[in-house]
Design a protein around this motif. Structure first.
Motif, PDB file in Angstrom:
ATOM      1  N   LYS A 154     120.662  66.055 -26.238  1.00 40.24           N
ATOM      2  CA  LYS A 154     119.927  65.800 -25.155  1.00 40.24           C
ATOM      3  C   LYS A 154     120.613  64.528 -24.249  1.00 40.24           C
ATOM      4  O   LYS A 154     120.039  64.112 -23.065  1.00 40.24           O
ATOM      5  CB  LYS A 154     118.413  65.024 -25.324  1.00 40.24           C
ATOM      6  CG  LYS A 154     117.546  65.976 -26.163  1.00 40.24           C
ATOM      7  CD  LYS A 154     116.040  65.733 -26.481  1.00 40.24           C
ATOM      8  CE  LYS A 154     115.347  66.406 -27.019  1.00 40.24           C
ATOM      9  NZ  LYS A 154     113.943  65.993 -27.675  1.00 40.24           N
ATOM     10  N   GLY A 200     120.532  64.062 -19.972  1.00 42.59           N
ATOM     11  CA  GLY A 200     119.280  64.668 -19.546  1.00 42.59           C
ATOM     12  C   GLY A 200     118.192  63.607 -19.396  1.00 42.59           C
ATOM     13  O   GLY A 200     118.366  62.481 -19.505  1.00 42.59           O
ATOM     14  N   SER A 220     120.366  57.741 -19.752  1.00 44.00           N
ATOM     15  CA  SER A 220     121.257  58.703 -18.618  1.00 44.00           C
ATOM     16  C   SER A 220     120.815  58.042 -17.218  1.00 44.00           C
ATOM     17  O   SER A 220     119.987  57.644 -17.094  1.00 44.00           O
ATOM     18  CB  SER A 220     120.610  60.137 -18.797  1.00 44.00           C
ATOM     19  OG  SER A 220     119.429  60.325 -18.220  1.00 44.00           O
ATOM     20  N   ASP A 239     120.380  59.753 -14.661  1.00 42.37           N
ATOM     21  CA  ASP A 239     119.191  60.758 -14.006  1.00 42.37           C
ATOM     22  C   ASP A 239     117.856  60.008 -14.226  1.00 42.37           C
ATOM     23  O   ASP A 239     117.164  59.916 -13.502  1.00 42.37           O
ATOM     24  CB  ASP A 239     119.541  62.155 -14.358  1.00 42.37           C
ATOM     25  CG  ASP A 239     120.336  62.892 -13.824  1.00 42.37           C
ATOM     26  OD1 ASP A 239     120.958  62.230 -12.764  1.00 42.37           O
ATOM     27  OD2 ASP A 239     120.692  63.949 -13.995  1.00 42.37           O
ATOM     28  N   ARG A 240     117.793  59.566 -15.497  1.00 40.34           N
ATOM     29  CA  ARG A 240     116.585  59.220 -16.064  1.00 40.34           C
ATOM     30  C   ARG A 240     116.401  57.882 -15.854  1.00 40.34           C
ATOM     31  O   ARG A 240     115.063  57.656 -15.039  1.00 40.34           O
ATOM     32  CB  ARG A 240     116.524  59.098 -17.775  1.00 40.34           C
ATOM     33  CG  ARG A 240     115.422  58.273 -18.230  1.00 40.34           C
ATOM     34  CD  ARG A 240     114.375  58.871 -18.550  1.00 40.34           C
ATOM     35  NE  ARG A 240     113.339  58.076 -19.339  1.00 40.34           N
ATOM     36  CZ  ARG A 240     112.544  58.736 -20.163  1.00 40.34           C
ATOM     37  NH1 ARG A 240     112.865  59.863 -20.647  1.00 40.34           N
ATOM     38  NH2 ARG A 240     111.664  57.886 -20.619  1.00 40.34           N
TER      39      ARG A 240
END
Length: 275
Positions: A93, A96, A102, A104-105
């Motif tokens: 993961k 993601g 991450s 993006d998170r």
């Protein structure tokens, strides 16, 4: 309205300051059970149980709202804390949204909370009686093109009964449509806000429309009085979230926000701390 720079107005800061931390093992689907009232009063992130991480997220949001830091600096601080905590993502993961470290998170966490606080602030300002009388309507507009798959907001607007005016999605500010387009019972990505952001990473915002325009479109009569709605946090002292998971119920009560009564209604503590 587009939020491209810090806007440290009082209403936005109040919207963030009222939140209590909700540490939870629940995933995104679990947290969508929470009502909009609970979401507006709790700071949480799917599968985050660390109080230290939630506090760092809280501090970062406050610093961004007051213009003391920017997204990149706040994100770096959160990544550093996770590294110091020894966090290691699931190898399958990495990168993601289920990877707490991450980009993006972290961006989604920070930007959603910042935009929600500012959206609440702008909405509250727009409910001032004089402002509402002069600018009683608003149009749903594209603020920016989000990453990922584009959503059809025209279809979404139609699905919940919205009217089009020469292709434009316009309604009175206090029309129920604004709650419906972000209703998580209808749309899985909904944030249950009657103001932007209506959904995660939607890229949609609103633009005020004046009385002359509203009257010409038939949304309002000449000299018709418009009444503000009360979306203050203390006005939402009860909610009936469909929370079936006992762990999530216990976590909600542990925040100090309130308690579930015998009918399953979550009763918030008021501003003085009385149940």
């Amino acid at each position: 309205m587009s939020f491209t720079a810090p806007v440290p107005f009082k209403e936005a800061l109040d919207a963030h300051d009222v939140k209590s931390h909700l540490a939870t093992t629940g995933n995104t689907a679990d947290l969508q059970q929470l009502s909009g009232a609970v979401k507006r009063r709790a700071l949480f992130s799917a599968t985050v149980t660390s109080g230290e991480l939630l506090q760092k997220l809280d501090d970062s949001i406050n610093a961004m709202l007051t213009g003391q830091t920017d997204l990149a600096t706040a994100r770096l601080g959160i990544k550093q804390l996770l590294a110091d905590m020894g966090y290691e993502p699931d190898p399958e993961k990495i990168g993601g949204l289920q990877d707490l470290s991450s980009t993006d998170r972290i961006n989604l966490q920070l930007e959603t909370n910042i935009d929600t606080a500012r959206g609440y602030g702008w909405d509250l300002q727009g409910q001032d009686p004089d402002v509402l009388d002069e600018w009683p309507a608003q149009e749903l507009i594209r603020d920016f093109v989000p990453k990922g798959k584009e959503r059809d907001w025209s279809e979404r607007w139609t699905r919940v009964g919205g009217e089009f005016y020469d292709g434009r999605m316009i309604a009175l500010k206090n029309d129920p449509i604004w709650s419906k387009i972000g209703d998580s019972d209808i749309f899985p990505d909904g944030l249950d806000n009657p103001y932007p952001p209506f959904a995660f990473n939607s890229g949609m915002g609103v633009r005020d429309e004046d009385r002359d325009e509203a009257e010409s479109l038939g949304l309002i009569e000449a000299n018709q009085e418009v009444f503000p709605r009360d979306l203050s946090f203390n006005a939402e002292l009860q909610a009936s979230p469909d929370v079936r998971d006992e762990k999530l119920r216990s976590m909600m009560e542990a925040t100090g926000l309130g308690t579930f009564n015998s009918d399953g209604v979550f009763v918030f503590k008021d501003a003085e701390g009385d149940s």
